[in-house]
Design an enzyme around this catalytic site. Structure first.
Site, short mmCIF file in Angstrom:
data_model
loop_
_atom_site.label_atom_id
_atom_site.label_comp_id
_atom_site.label_asym_id
_atom_site.label_seq_id
_atom_site.Cartn_x
_atom_site.Cartn_y
_atom_site.Cartn_z
N GLU A 87 0.84 -1.21 0.00
CA GLU A 87 0.00 0.00 0.00
C GLU A 87 0.87 1.26 0.00
O GLU A 87 1.69 1.45 0.89
CB GLU A 87 -0.91 -0.02 1.25
N LYS A 265 -7.29 -0.36 11.31
CA LYS A 265 -6.72 -0.85 10.04
C LYS A 265 -5.45 -0.05 9.73
O LYS A 265 -4.43 -0.60 9.31
CB LYS A 265 -7.75 -0.70 8.92
N HIS A 377 -1.33 11.05 -0.73
CA HIS A 377 -1.35 9.95 -1.71
C HIS A 377 -1.03 10.51 -3.09
O HIS A 377 -0.29 9.92 -3.86
CB HIS A 377 -2.73 9.30 -1.75
P1 HMG Z 1 4.96 15.64 3.70
O1 HMG Z 1 4.69 16.57 4.81
O2 HMG Z 1 4.74 16.07 2.30
O3 HMG Z 1 6.43 15.05 3.85
O4 HMG Z 1 4.13 14.32 3.97
P2 HMG Z 1 7.77 15.80 3.61
O5 HMG Z 1 8.05 15.87 2.14
O6 HMG Z 1 7.84 17.06 4.42
O7 HMG Z 1 8.78 14.74 4.26
C1 HMG Z 1 8.79 14.50 5.65
C2 HMG Z 1 9.30 13.10 5.90
O8 HMG Z 1 8.29 12.17 5.51
C3 HMG Z 1 10.52 12.76 5.09
O9 HMG Z 1 11.67 13.19 5.76
C4 HMG Z 1 10.42 11.26 5.02
O10 HMG Z 1 10.86 10.68 6.22
C5 HMG Z 1 8.94 11.05 4.88
P3 HMG Z 1 13.02 13.50 4.89
O11 HMG Z 1 13.38 12.23 4.19
O12 HMG Z 1 12.68 14.61 3.93
O13 HMG Z 1 14.02 13.87 5.94
N1 HMG Z 1 8.55 11.02 3.47
C6 HMG Z 1 8.78 9.99 2.64
N2 HMG Z 1 9.38 8.81 2.86
C7 HMG Z 1 9.43 7.98 1.81
N3 HMG Z 1 8.94 8.26 0.59
C8 HMG Z 1 8.35 9.41 0.35
C9 HMG Z 1 8.24 10.34 1.41
N4 HMG Z 1 7.72 11.56 1.50
C10 HMG Z 1 7.91 11.96 2.77
N5 HMG Z 1 7.86 9.68 -0.86
C11 HMG Z 1 3.36 12.10 3.68
C12 HMG Z 1 4.01 13.29 3.01
C13 HMG Z 1 2.96 11.08 2.61
C14 HMG Z 1 4.34 11.47 4.63
C15 HMG Z 1 2.11 12.63 4.45
O14 HMG Z 1 1.23 13.22 3.53
C16 HMG Z 1 1.40 11.59 5.24
O15 HMG Z 1 1.86 11.15 6.28
N6 HMG Z 1 0.20 11.22 4.79
C17 HMG Z 1 -0.58 10.22 5.45
C18 HMG Z 1 -0.45 8.98 4.69
C19 HMG Z 1 -0.91 7.79 5.48
O16 HMG Z 1 -1.27 7.85 6.63
N7 HMG Z 1 -0.85 6.67 4.81
C20 HMG Z 1 -1.19 5.44 5.44
C21 HMG Z 1 -2.09 4.64 4.55
S1 HMG Z 1 -3.69 5.23 4.56
C22 HMG Z 1 -4.31 4.50 5.98
O17 HMG Z 1 -3.63 4.31 6.92
C23 HMG Z 1 -5.73 4.03 5.99
C24 HMG Z 1 -6.61 4.99 6.73
O18 HMG Z 1 -7.91 4.68 6.36
C25 HMG Z 1 -6.43 4.84 8.24
C26 HMG Z 1 -7.39 5.69 9.01
O19 HMG Z 1 -8.48 6.01 8.49
O20 HMG Z 1 -7.06 6.00 10.19
C27 HMG Z 1 -6.33 6.40 6.29
#
Ligand code: HMG
Length: 424
Positions: A87, A265, A377
């Site tokens: 995912e 989840k 995403h």
């Molecule tokens: P951002 O603020 O754009 O991140 O968030 P950033 O560019 O400022 O980067 C901060 C740090 O995030 C980076 O540090 C990385 O550690 C990491 P740096 O390397 O720059 O020192 N990071 C990444 N690591 C790997 N690949 C990447 C990447 N980008 C940042 N491409 C982020 C971007 C996606 C992290 C943010 O938008 C986020 O946390 N979104 C939430 C996503 C999420 O929770 N996904 C889980 C799946 S969905 C889920 O859990 C199901 C759900 O239904 C659960 C629920 O309802 O509770 C949602």
């Protein structure tokens, strides 16, 4: 419909055939071509003959992304956490919230010890109440007998620690369950506990006058609990209002089972990924976590505001995981996952997994309660598209920006962005 109907014998003894022959059977039945067979036979990190020895009816191996989440500072130690998951955004989310937790000292954890519980079900009792009384009175002797039978567990510091007798009212009438608490130390423990339950059953039949039916561990590992907590500064989460929004999101999960299922989840997205990467039984972990949450009738994470207005989060979860055992040795990927993580005990592994679950949960809550889950995403998706379109590392961020601001996150958007960037 498959060409093989229920009456056909093409599948009978399928399991006894070598992998190559099984592939031919499936290819014939399901119309697989040479390219499909090449996928099945492609060399991967898990050799086909090893896969064949791990499961049944194997025709190939199945690849999943093997990633690492850096930034985890747990009890003062830095970890690079292996995660196997398909995912998108889970690894990014865990790494992100771990990075933010690091700013305030990282995760602080706790572990109850590696106690698994085995159950022996007794039925056909003349008088369940009387039988339970008798077993209760004989508890000391039952315990010493179990300790003697599980004597080999002492060699690695484990052993049977306690016994309990419960009477259950069931749709089939009263029955007794005798439960043994076993310290399984650094193993997941299912085999140890199940073997012991089978050994102990005849004695309990004799003592109770009943018949032993099931002799198996419970995945609701109530005595194998890991906890992890951390503080995130309000500023790192987006300010005071973001903290309020996250608390509202958490309160929703506390109040409503439909939201709670999704909330959990998200937590398990992270925990399962580490479980798979380290060769652990993630179905057992899932079963335990959800049963535990159901008993609590609440979220397994809690959040509150600190006196400074920052956010404190905590997770409490049963985690039956091991760092030794068959699957870890057999699967080279699992052994590698363990090596990258470097957890020396099942307690250490459980503490790390709990921390990943907490980071994962807060990442999702933060995104959901503020910009929405799709924005992150979309950025990740845009990165993928930019790379597929041929953007160099230097160009990727510019291409993402162009696609998102132009609301054209697709191949055409990426090509347009590249044309514009390269024309400058
Ligand atoms: P951002 O603020 O754009 O991140 O968030 P950033 O560019 O400022 O980067 C901060 C740090 O995030 C980076 O540090 C990385 O550690 C990491 P740096 O390397 O720059 O020192 N990071 C990444 N690591 C790997 N690949 C990447 C990447 N980008 C940042 N491409 C982020 C971007 C996606 C992290 C943010 O938008 C986020 O946390 N979104 C939430 C996503 C999420 O929770 N996904 C889980 C799946 S969905 C889920 O859990 C199901 C759900 O239904 C659960 C629920 O309802 O509770 C949602």
């Amino acid at each position: 419909m498959s060409k093989a109907s229920a009456g056909d014998s093409i599948w009978s003894g399928f399991y006894k055939r070598p992998v190559g022959e099984r592939q031919k059977v499936v290819a014939g039945e399901r119309g697989l071509d040479a390219a499909d067979l090449a996928v099945l036979n492609k060399d991967g990190p898990l050799p086909l003959n090893v896969a064949d020895s791990i499961s049944e009816n194997v025709i190939g191996t199945f690849g999943l992304p093997f990633a690492v989440a850096p930034n985890f500072l747990i009890d003062g130690k830095e970890y690079v956490v292996p995660m196997v998951i398909e995912e998108p955004s889970v690894v990014a989310a865990a790494s992100h919230l771990a990075k933010l937790a690091k700013e305030t000292g990282g995760f602080k954890t706790d572990y109850s010890g590696s106690i698994m519980t085995g159950q022996i079900q007794l039925v056909k009792l003349k008088d369940a109440k009387e039988a339970a009384k008798k077993l209760e009175a004989e508890k000391e002797s039952i315990l010493s007998e179990a300790q003697e039978m599980g004597g080999h567990l002492k060699s690695f510091g484990g052993g049977v620690q306690g016994v309990a007798v419960r009477t259950l009212a069931s749709p089939r009438g009263p029955m007794i369950v005798v439960e043994f608490n076993v310290n399984v130390v650094d193993a997941m423990g299912a085999n140890m506990v199940n073997t012991l339950m089978e050994k102990m059953a005849p004695s309990l039949e004799k003592r109770s006058g009943g018949t032993a039916r099931l002799r198996i561990l419970t995945n609701l590992a109530m005595h194998r609990i890991a906890a992890s907590s951390a503080v995130w500064s309000a500023q790192s989460l987006g300010g005071e209002e973001a903290v309020e929004a996250i608390l509202d999101a958490w309160a929703f999960a506390m109040a409503d089972p439909f939201r709670r299922a999704t909330h959990h989840k998200g937590i398990m997205n992270g925990i399962d990924a580490v479980g798979i990467a380290t060769g652990n039984d993630w179905r057992a972990i899932e079963a335990g976590a959800h049963a535990y949450a159901a008993i609590k009738g609440a979220s397994i994470t809690t959040y509150s505001k600190t006196p400074d207005g920052d956010l404190e989060g905590k997770i409490v979860i049963p985690l039956a995981v091991g760092v030794v055992g068959g699957s870890m040795k057999a699967n080279p990927c699992a052994a590698l996952g363990q090596k990258i993580l470097g957890a020396k005990s099942s307690g250490e592994l459980a503490r790390i997994m709990a921390s990943v679950g907490l980071a994962q949960n807060l990442a999702a809550l933060k995104a959901l309660a503020t910009e929405g889950i799709q924005a992150g995403h979309m950025r990740l998706h845009a990165r993928h598209i930019a790379k597929m379109a041929g953007a160099s590392e230097k160009e990727v961020d510019g291409v993402i920006e162009f696609m998102i601001s132009g609301k054209q996150v697709n191949e055409a958007g990426a090509q347009a962005a590249l044309r514009q960037l390269r024309s400058k």
